[in-house]
Design a protein around this motif. Structure first.
Motif, PDB file in Angstrom:
ATOM      1  N   THR A 239       0.834  -1.202   0.000  1.00 52.49           N
ATOM      2  CA  THR A 239       0.000   0.000   0.000  1.00 52.49           C
ATOM      3  C   THR A 239       0.869   1.251   0.000  1.00 52.49           C
ATOM      4  N   LEU A 240       1.919   1.234   0.807  1.00 47.34           N
ATOM      5  CA  LEU A 240       2.826   2.380   0.876  1.00 47.34           C
ATOM      6  C   LEU A 240       3.499   2.641  -0.469  1.00 47.34           C
ATOM      7  N   LEU A 241       3.899   1.580  -1.145  1.00 50.14           N
ATOM      8  CA  LEU A 241       4.509   1.753  -2.468  1.00 50.14           C
ATOM      9  C   LEU A 241       3.515   2.360  -3.453  1.00 50.14           C
ATOM     10  N   GLY A 242       2.267   1.937  -3.381  1.00 52.94           N
ATOM     11  CA  GLY A 242       1.234   2.517  -4.235  1.00 52.94           C
ATOM     12  C   GLY A 242       1.031   3.995  -3.947  1.00 52.94           C
ATOM     13  N   LEU A 243       1.017   4.351  -2.660  1.00 47.70           N
ATOM     14  CA  LEU A 243       0.875   5.759  -2.292  1.00 47.70           C
ATOM     15  C   LEU A 243       2.064   6.576  -2.775  1.00 47.70           C
ATOM     16  N   MET A 244       3.266   5.998  -2.690  1.00 48.81           N
ATOM     17  CA  MET A 244       4.455   6.688  -3.190  1.00 48.81           C
ATOM     18  C   MET A 244       4.349   6.917  -4.694  1.00 48.81           C
ATOM     19  N   ALA A 245       3.851   5.923  -5.410  1.00 46.06           N
ATOM     20  CA  ALA A 245       3.695   6.056  -6.864  1.00 46.06           C
ATOM     21  C   ALA A 245       2.717   7.178  -7.209  1.00 46.06           C
ATOM     22  N   GLU A 246       1.657   7.309  -6.405  1.00 45.08           N
ATOM     23  CA  GLU A 246       0.689   8.380  -6.640  1.00 45.08           C
ATOM     24  C   GLU A 246       1.305   9.767  -6.466  1.00 45.08           C
ATOM     25  N   HIS A 247       2.292   9.890  -5.619  1.00 47.51           N
ATOM     26  CA  HIS A 247       2.924  11.181  -5.326  1.00 47.51           C
ATOM     27  C   HIS A 247       4.267  11.356  -6.050  1.00 47.51           C
ATOM     28  N   LEU A 248       4.605  10.433  -6.920  1.00 49.10           N
ATOM     29  CA  LEU A 248       5.930  10.410  -7.536  1.00 49.10           C
ATOM     30  C   LEU A 248       6.273  11.679  -8.307  1.00 49.10           C
ATOM     31  N   ASP A 249       5.338  12.214  -9.082  1.00 50.94           N
ATOM     32  CA  ASP A 249       5.641  13.429  -9.854  1.00 50.94           C
ATOM     33  C   ASP A 249       6.083  14.566  -8.942  1.00 50.94           C
TER      34      ASP A 249
ATOM     35  N   ALA B 222       2.366  15.645   2.024  1.00 46.76           N
ATOM     36  CA  ALA B 222       1.079  15.028   1.696  1.00 46.76           C
ATOM     37  C   ALA B 222       1.185  13.502   1.768  1.00 46.76           C
ATOM     38  N   LEU B 223       2.275  12.955   1.264  1.00 43.95           N
ATOM     39  CA  LEU B 223       2.484  11.507   1.308  1.00 43.95           C
ATOM     40  C   LEU B 223       2.574  11.027   2.752  1.00 43.95           C
ATOM     41  N   ARG B 224       3.335  11.732   3.554  1.00 43.20           N
ATOM     42  CA  ARG B 224       3.468  11.330   4.964  1.00 43.20           C
ATOM     43  C   ARG B 224       2.117  11.370   5.680  1.00 43.20           C
ATOM     44  N   ALA B 225       1.324  12.387   5.403  1.00 47.30           N
ATOM     45  CA  ALA B 225       0.011  12.508   6.042  1.00 47.30           C
ATOM     46  C   ALA B 225      -0.893  11.339   5.669  1.00 47.30           C
ATOM     47  N   VAL B 226      -0.938  10.996   4.393  1.00 48.17           N
ATOM     48  CA  VAL B 226      -1.813   9.902   3.969  1.00 48.17           C
ATOM     49  C   VAL B 226      -1.263   8.553   4.437  1.00 48.17           C
ATOM     50  N   MET B 227       0.061   8.395   4.468  1.00 49.93           N
ATOM     51  CA  MET B 227       0.657   7.156   4.982  1.00 49.93           C
ATOM     52  C   MET B 227       0.307   6.971   6.457  1.00 49.93           C
ATOM     53  N   THR B 228       0.423   8.047   7.214  1.00 52.06           N
ATOM     54  CA  THR B 228       0.137   7.979   8.646  1.00 52.06           C
ATOM     55  C   THR B 228      -1.333   7.662   8.892  1.00 52.06           C
ATOM     56  N   GLU B 229      -2.188   8.286   8.115  1.00 51.06           N
ATOM     57  CA  GLU B 229      -3.628   8.089   8.289  1.00 51.06           C
ATOM     58  C   GLU B 229      -4.086   6.704   7.852  1.00 51.06           C
ATOM     59  N   GLN B 230      -3.625   6.261   6.689  1.00 50.35           N
ATOM     60  CA  GLN B 230      -4.158   5.034   6.103  1.00 50.35           C
ATOM     61  C   GLN B 230      -3.397   3.776   6.487  1.00 50.35           C
ATOM     62  N   VAL B 231      -2.119   3.887   6.731  1.00 52.60           N
ATOM     63  CA  VAL B 231      -1.314   2.686   6.912  1.00 52.60           C
ATOM     64  C   VAL B 231      -0.627   2.638   8.269  1.00 52.60           C
ATOM     65  N   LEU B 232       0.010   3.700   8.656  1.00 48.21           N
ATOM     66  CA  LEU B 232       0.851   3.668   9.849  1.00 48.21           C
ATOM     67  C   LEU B 232       0.082   3.953  11.133  1.00 48.21           C
ATOM     68  N   ARG B 233      -1.179   4.173  11.032  1.00 49.70           N
ATOM     69  CA  ARG B 233      -2.052   4.367  12.182  1.00 49.70           C
ATOM     70  C   ARG B 233      -1.494   5.368  13.187  1.00 49.70           C
ATOM     71  N   ASP B 234      -1.401   6.591  12.682  1.00 45.14           N
ATOM     72  CA  ASP B 234      -0.998   7.719  13.521  1.00 45.14           C
ATOM     73  C   ASP B 234       0.363   7.564  14.168  1.00 45.14           C
ATOM     74  N   GLY B 235       1.325   7.165  13.379  1.00 42.61           N
ATOM     75  CA  GLY B 235       2.709   7.198  13.818  1.00 42.61           C
ATOM     76  C   GLY B 235       3.104   6.143  14.822  1.00 42.61           C
ATOM     77  N   GLU B 236       2.497   4.961  14.757  1.00 48.04           N
ATOM     78  CA  GLU B 236       2.863   3.936  15.731  1.00 48.04           C
ATOM     79  C   GLU B 236       4.244   3.356  15.474  1.00 48.04           C
TER      80      GLU B 236
ATOM     81  N   TRP C 242       9.667   4.703   9.287  1.00 49.67           N
ATOM     82  CA  TRP C 242       9.613   5.456   8.041  1.00 49.67           C
ATOM     83  C   TRP C 242      10.125   6.886   8.184  1.00 49.67           C
ATOM     84  N   ASP C 243      10.385   7.361   9.392  1.00 53.83           N
ATOM     85  CA  ASP C 243      10.813   8.747   9.603  1.00 53.83           C
ATOM     86  C   ASP C 243      12.022   9.147   8.758  1.00 53.83           C
TER      87      ASP C 243
END
Length: 83
Positions: A34-44, A60-74, A78-79
């Motif tokens: 999922t993270l790789l897909g999100l990175m691809a979306e923000h690649l440009d 923007a990528l970090r915000a969506v990663m934290t929200e959707q995958v990393l569950r608020d920085g647990e 990835w820092d």
């Protein structure tokens, strides 16, 4: 991967002095995909010549990663990718 499904980060350079375990990377194998897909979306934006555009895309990528995958920085695994 652990029995729980967690994916942990292990640094082989620390095995001889008890510093190999570096913490949780993610809690499932589907998260890195999922993270790789999100990175691809923000690649440009991430590859843009303008520093402001790269910074905005990374934030923007970090915000969506934290929200959707990393569950608020647990995990802090990835820092370094955002530094």
């Amino acid at each position: 991967m652990c029995k729980s499904g967690d994916v942990v980060h292990y640094d082989p350079n620390g095995w001889d002095h008890g510093a190999g375990y570096r913490g949780l990377a993610t809690d499932s194998l589907s998260d890195p995909a999922t993270l790789l897909g999100l990175m691809a979306e923000h690649l440009d934006g991430l590859l843009a010549a303008e520093a402001d555009r790269r910074h905005t895309a990374a934030a923007a990528l970090r915000a969506v990663m934290t929200e959707q995958v990393l569950r608020d920085g647990e995990t802090s695994f990835w820092d370094p990718a955002f530094e």
